[in-house]
Design an enzyme around this catalytic site. Structure first.
Site, PDB file in Angstrom:
ATOM      1  N   ARG A  49      -5.834 -20.048 -40.607  1.00 53.70           N
ATOM      2  CA  ARG A  49      -6.843 -19.223 -41.270  1.00 53.70           C
ATOM      3  C   ARG A  49      -6.486 -19.020 -42.747  1.00 53.70           C
ATOM      4  O   ARG A  49      -5.362 -18.628 -43.080  1.00 53.70           O
ATOM      5  CB  ARG A  49      -6.914 -17.866 -40.565  1.00 53.70           C
ATOM      6  CG  ARG A  49      -7.765 -16.835 -41.240  1.00 53.70           C
ATOM      7  CD  ARG A  49      -9.225 -17.107 -41.032  1.00 53.70           C
ATOM      8  NE  ARG A  49     -10.032 -16.070 -41.669  1.00 53.70           N
ATOM      9  CZ  ARG A  49     -11.360 -16.098 -41.697  1.00 53.70           C
ATOM     10  NH1 ARG A  49     -12.028 -17.096 -41.139  1.00 53.70           N
ATOM     11  NH2 ARG A  49     -12.030 -15.125 -42.280  1.00 53.70           N
ATOM     12  N   THR A  62       4.708   4.085 -14.182  1.00 49.87           N
ATOM     13  CA  THR A  62       4.302   4.194 -15.589  1.00 49.87           C
ATOM     14  C   THR A  62       5.525   4.165 -16.503  1.00 49.87           C
ATOM     15  O   THR A  62       6.666   4.339 -16.049  1.00 49.87           O
ATOM     16  CB  THR A  62       3.576   5.539 -15.817  1.00 49.87           C
ATOM     17  OG1 THR A  62       4.525   6.586 -15.486  1.00 49.87           O
ATOM     18  CG2 THR A  62       2.338   5.688 -14.954  1.00 49.87           C
ATOM     19  N   ALA A  89       0.825  -1.203   0.000  1.00 48.30           N
ATOM     20  CA  ALA A  89       0.000   0.000   0.000  1.00 48.30           C
ATOM     21  C   ALA A  89       0.865   1.261   0.000  1.00 48.30           C
ATOM     22  O   ALA A  89       1.276   1.754   1.062  1.00 48.30           O
ATOM     23  CB  ALA A  89      -0.941  -0.021   1.205  1.00 48.30           C
ATOM     24  N   GLY A 117      -8.291 -10.378 -36.983  1.00 42.97           N
ATOM     25  CA  GLY A 117      -9.416  -9.690 -37.624  1.00 42.97           C
ATOM     26  C   GLY A 117     -10.615  -9.626 -36.692  1.00 42.97           C
ATOM     27  O   GLY A 117     -10.465  -9.366 -35.489  1.00 42.97           O
ATOM     28  N   GLY A 118     -11.809  -9.907 -37.236  1.00 49.33           N
ATOM     29  CA  GLY A 118     -13.039  -9.851 -36.432  1.00 49.33           C
ATOM     30  C   GLY A 118     -12.955 -10.753 -35.211  1.00 49.33           C
ATOM     31  O   GLY A 118     -13.424 -10.391 -34.117  1.00 49.33           O
ATOM     32  N   GLU A 169       6.392   6.451 -18.391  1.00 50.85           N
ATOM     33  CA  GLU A 169       7.037   7.773 -18.282  1.00 50.85           C
ATOM     34  C   GLU A 169       7.996   7.784 -17.089  1.00 50.85           C
ATOM     35  O   GLU A 169       9.108   8.323 -17.175  1.00 50.85           O
ATOM     36  CB  GLU A 169       5.959   8.864 -18.110  1.00 50.85           C
ATOM     37  CG  GLU A 169       5.122   9.133 -19.356  1.00 50.85           C
ATOM     38  CD  GLU A 169       4.076   8.053 -19.663  1.00 50.85           C
ATOM     39  OE1 GLU A 169       3.811   7.187 -18.800  1.00 50.85           O
ATOM     40  OE2 GLU A 169       3.529   8.079 -20.784  1.00 50.85           O
ATOM     41  N   GLU A 207       3.267  -0.197 -10.950  1.00 47.14           N
ATOM     42  CA  GLU A 207       4.667  -0.267 -10.484  1.00 47.14           C
ATOM     43  C   GLU A 207       5.553   0.734 -11.243  1.00 47.14           C
ATOM     44  O   GLU A 207       6.723   0.482 -11.511  1.00 47.14           O
ATOM     45  CB  GLU A 207       5.198  -1.701 -10.541  1.00 47.14           C
ATOM     46  CG  GLU A 207       4.378  -2.591  -9.618  1.00 47.14           C
ATOM     47  CD  GLU A 207       5.062  -3.835  -9.144  1.00 47.14           C
ATOM     48  OE1 GLU A 207       6.299  -3.839  -9.085  1.00 47.14           O
ATOM     49  OE2 GLU A 207       4.345  -4.789  -8.814  1.00 47.14           O
ATOM     50  N   ILE A 233      -4.240  -9.409 -36.535  1.00 47.45           N
ATOM     51  CA  ILE A 233      -4.064 -10.650 -37.296  1.00 47.45           C
ATOM     52  C   ILE A 233      -5.336 -11.506 -37.217  1.00 47.45           C
ATOM     53  O   ILE A 233      -5.748 -12.133 -38.192  1.00 47.45           O
ATOM     54  CB  ILE A 233      -2.824 -11.441 -36.787  1.00 47.45           C
ATOM     55  CG1 ILE A 233      -1.547 -10.700 -37.193  1.00 47.45           C
ATOM     56  CG2 ILE A 233      -2.825 -12.877 -37.320  1.00 47.45           C
ATOM     57  CD1 ILE A 233      -0.269 -11.281 -36.610  1.00 47.45           C
TER      58      ILE A 233
HETATM   59  N1  CAA Z   1      16.502   2.339  -4.226  1.00 49.44           N
HETATM   60  C1  CAA Z   1      16.935   2.917  -3.076  1.00 49.44           C
HETATM   61  N2  CAA Z   1      16.814   4.256  -2.829  1.00 49.44           N
HETATM   62  C2  CAA Z   1      16.204   5.003  -3.778  1.00 49.44           C
HETATM   63  C3  CAA Z   1      15.725   4.462  -4.975  1.00 49.44           C
HETATM   64  C4  CAA Z   1      15.885   3.064  -5.198  1.00 49.44           C
HETATM   65  N3  CAA Z   1      15.463   2.481  -6.321  1.00 49.44           N
HETATM   66  N4  CAA Z   1      15.180   5.443  -5.714  1.00 49.44           N
HETATM   67  C5  CAA Z   1      15.322   6.592  -5.012  1.00 49.44           C
HETATM   68  N5  CAA Z   1      15.937   6.305  -3.841  1.00 49.44           N
HETATM   69  C6  CAA Z   1      16.302   7.254  -2.798  1.00 49.44           C
HETATM   70  C7  CAA Z   1      17.211   8.329  -3.357  1.00 49.44           C
HETATM   71  O1  CAA Z   1      18.572   7.934  -3.299  1.00 49.44           O
HETATM   72  C8  CAA Z   1      16.930   9.504  -2.430  1.00 49.44           C
HETATM   73  O2  CAA Z   1      17.655   9.317  -1.238  1.00 49.44           O
HETATM   74  P1  CAA Z   1      18.207  10.593  -0.375  1.00 49.44           P
HETATM   75  O3  CAA Z   1      17.007  11.269   0.176  1.00 49.44           O
HETATM   76  O4  CAA Z   1      19.042   9.960   0.688  1.00 49.44           O
HETATM   77  O5  CAA Z   1      18.980  11.457  -1.341  1.00 49.44           O
HETATM   78  C9  CAA Z   1      15.434   9.314  -2.115  1.00 49.44           C
HETATM   79  O6  CAA Z   1      15.134   7.951  -2.360  1.00 49.44           O
HETATM   80  C10 CAA Z   1      14.548  10.179  -2.961  1.00 49.44           C
HETATM   81  O7  CAA Z   1      14.831   9.896  -4.322  1.00 49.44           O
HETATM   82  P2  CAA Z   1      14.407  10.834  -5.491  1.00 49.44           P
HETATM   83  O8  CAA Z   1      14.772  12.250  -5.152  1.00 49.44           O
HETATM   84  O9  CAA Z   1      14.903  10.257  -6.769  1.00 49.44           O
HETATM   85  O10 CAA Z   1      12.822  10.724  -5.407  1.00 49.44           O
HETATM   86  P3  CAA Z   1      11.705  11.396  -6.293  1.00 49.44           P
HETATM   87  O11 CAA Z   1      10.687  11.986  -5.386  1.00 49.44           O
HETATM   88  O12 CAA Z   1      12.292  12.252  -7.365  1.00 49.44           O
HETATM   89  O13 CAA Z   1      10.952  10.122  -6.955  1.00 49.44           O
HETATM   90  C11 CAA Z   1      10.576   8.392  -8.520  1.00 49.44           C
HETATM   91  C12 CAA Z   1      11.575   9.181  -7.694  1.00 49.44           C
HETATM   92  C13 CAA Z   1      11.440   7.458  -9.325  1.00 49.44           C
HETATM   93  C14 CAA Z   1       9.728   9.234  -9.444  1.00 49.44           C
HETATM   94  C15 CAA Z   1       9.651   7.578  -7.557  1.00 49.44           C
HETATM   95  O14 CAA Z   1       8.771   8.434  -6.862  1.00 49.44           O
HETATM   96  C16 CAA Z   1       8.842   6.526  -8.300  1.00 49.44           C
HETATM   97  O15 CAA Z   1       9.354   5.459  -8.624  1.00 49.44           O
HETATM   98  N6  CAA Z   1       7.553   6.822  -8.570  1.00 49.44           N
HETATM   99  C17 CAA Z   1       6.653   5.783  -9.089  1.00 49.44           C
HETATM  100  C18 CAA Z   1       5.927   5.118  -7.984  1.00 49.44           C
HETATM  101  C19 CAA Z   1       5.409   3.785  -8.366  1.00 49.44           C
HETATM  102  O16 CAA Z   1       6.052   3.015  -9.062  1.00 49.44           O
HETATM  103  N7  CAA Z   1       4.228   3.481  -7.877  1.00 49.44           N
HETATM  104  C20 CAA Z   1       3.676   2.191  -8.099  1.00 49.44           C
HETATM  105  C21 CAA Z   1       2.728   1.878  -7.003  1.00 49.44           C
HETATM  106  S1  CAA Z   1       2.817   0.233  -6.468  1.00 49.44           S
HETATM  107  C22 CAA Z   1       1.954  -0.664  -7.569  1.00 49.44           C
HETATM  108  O17 CAA Z   1       1.671  -0.263  -8.643  1.00 49.44           O
HETATM  109  C23 CAA Z   1       1.670  -2.020  -7.074  1.00 49.44           C
HETATM  110  C24 CAA Z   1       0.608  -2.761  -7.749  1.00 49.44           C
HETATM  111  O18 CAA Z   1      -0.477  -2.318  -7.962  1.00 49.44           O
HETATM  112  C25 CAA Z   1       0.879  -4.138  -8.140  1.00 49.44           C
END
Ligand code: CAA
Length: 387
Positions: A270, A371, A124, A345-346, A373, A369, A343
């Site tokens: 097909r 996007t 979560a 089709g319908g 982007e 997990e 491929i």
């Molecule tokens: N491993 C360890 N530490 C990490 C890390 C990693 N992969 N990525 C970042 N950190 C650390 C950084 O080193 C930094 O540490 P310090 O504060 O000590 O400097 C800290 O975390 C903050 O890092 P960033 O400044 O890079 O963080 P940010 O706010 O710019 O965000 C981001 C980075 C990559 C955009 C991140 O927010 C992200 O991955 N966002 C996407 C979230 C996501 O994937 N959500 C999916 C939800 S879960 C899901 O989908 C499950 C499901 O349904 C099945």
């Protein structure tokens, strides 16, 4: 470089393939239609070790490696991506984080039941106002005066397996002014007072995997159920997602493989204009491009799994490798499923054939997990060193 699988890897691949074909394929379309959570097959997958593939035997898992996990995930997802989703959350997002950051007591208490499939786990992180910008969460956890428990107030959304999960890894801010450095991870029990389930999401694909909102109102979390240290939660969330993204890449390869194989069979059978449609150059070009993208995605996914295995010896990060695998595999799955519908089709537009389900299921791999982007951002930051 050695592309040969070990005996154990071949064994888990064959086990997953046999189970997927005999037990999941026959029920996949019905579960997709009804949206009913496939508890029976998930329990059986637990008995086969598929719910905790990398979990050591002492905590109830199969004790295999990440390549074994990827191979099994491909086979299960080729049969039904919804089963793949449930499997990936139990394996990567739940067990993996506790194995890496949990205490011995937490491993004994939480990992065993999830790895054996007796219970379902969830993760979560996402909230209604924070998805990609995960550290900007509003959920709060306050340590009680006597230091015995945290009081958590949280609203989490898009929680995969939320409606059926017994335990969840949940993230909340213990120091809201500290941003990402003020987030802490907790292990919460859905049977404990203060946790309730909100609306269930009516989804386009992976419909048999249940997804809902989760609310915590003055939920009392014993201090021994904090995962890792205070303020370490964002790093835990991110490093768990590094591994999770390899699982989603494998899920995407599974969907792509199923769409490709269905298309190959259809193109051979097909007939149009007196010939098999697979003998027409326009279909041949699609088949060749689908096969190349499928195999490229598979290799990048296996390489990410291998990199994670090496990293477990050194403690190095494998963030970019996981993101590259997920980006390429999810976009390959979407493209291949799109070509598969064309491929057919319908018939590709009909629920009588599984390709329309593959098409709907593929889309989520480009979203959850992180996007596509976000994956591009992670990869570019890693390459350039710039933010
Ligand atoms: N491993 C360890 N530490 C990490 C890390 C990693 N992969 N990525 C970042 N950190 C650390 C950084 O080193 C930094 O540490 P310090 O504060 O000590 O400097 C800290 O975390 C903050 O890092 P960033 O400044 O890079 O963080 P940010 O706010 O710019 O965000 C981001 C980075 C990559 C955009 C991140 O927010 C992200 O991955 N966002 C996407 C979230 C996501 O994937 N959500 C999916 C939800 S879960 C899901 O989908 C499950 C499901 O349904 C099945």
């Amino acid at each position: 470089m050695d592309f040969q699988l070990t005996e154990e890897q071949e064994m888990i691949q064959a086990t997953a393939r046999d189970f997927a074909r005999s037990e999941i394929v026959p029920v996949a379309a019905a579960h997709d239609e009804s949206g009913e959570f496939p508890l029976d097959t998930i329990r059986k997958m637990g008995e086969l070790g598929l719910m905790g593939i990398e979990v050591p035997d002492e905590y109830g898992g199969a004790g295999l490696d990440t390549i074994g996990y990827v191979l099994a995930m491909i086979e299960i997802s080729a049969a039904d991506a919804a089963h793949g989703t449930i499997m990936s959350v139990n394996n990567s997002l739940f067990c993996n984080g506790i194995l890496k950051y949990g205490s011995e007591e937490q491993k004994q208490k939480y990992v065993r039941e999830i790895a054996t499939g007796e219970q379902i786990g969830a993760y979560a992180l996402t909230e209604p106002q924070s998805g990609s910008d995960a550290s900007r969460m509003r959920s709060r956890a306050v340590l009680s005066d006597d230091g015995s428990h945290y009081v958590i107030n949280a609203r989490k959304s898009w929680i995969t397996s939320g409606p059926v999960a017994r335990y969840m890894v949940l993230f909340a801010a213990t120091d809201p002014d500290a941003g990402g450095r003020g987030i802490t991870a907790f292990l919460v029990d859905s049977e404990r007072e203060g946790l309730s389930l909100g609306k269930t999401e009516p989804k386009m694909g992976i419909r048999a995997s249940a997804t809902c909102e989760v609310e915590l109102n003055d939920y009392r979390c014993p201090v021994e159920d904090r995962l890792g240290k205070e303020g370490e939660g964002f790093k835990i969330a991110m490093s768990v997602l590094d591994a999770g993204r390899i699982g989603i890449a494998a899920q995407a390869v599974g969907i792509a493989q199923a769409a490709y194989e269905a298309s190959l069979e259809y193109a051979r059978d097909r007939k149009a204009f007196g010939k098999e449609i697979g003998s027409f150059q326009m279909i041949q070009a699609k088949i060749a491009d689908m096969k190349c993208r499928l195999e490229a995605a598979r290799l990048l996914t296996l390489r990410a799994a291998w990199t994670k295995m090496q990293a477990s010896q050194t403690g190095a990060r494998f963030t970019a490798e996981g993101s590259m695998a997920k980006l390429v595999a999810s976009e390959a799955a979407m493209w291949i499923a799109y070509q598969a519908v064309q491929i057919h089709g319908g018939m590709g537009y009909s629920k009588e054939m599984p390709v329309e389900r593959y098409f709907r299921d593929a889309k989520i791999t480009e979203i959850y997990e992180g996007t596509s982007e976000i994956q591009r951002m992670v990869i570019a930051r890693s390459e350039t060193g710039l933010r």
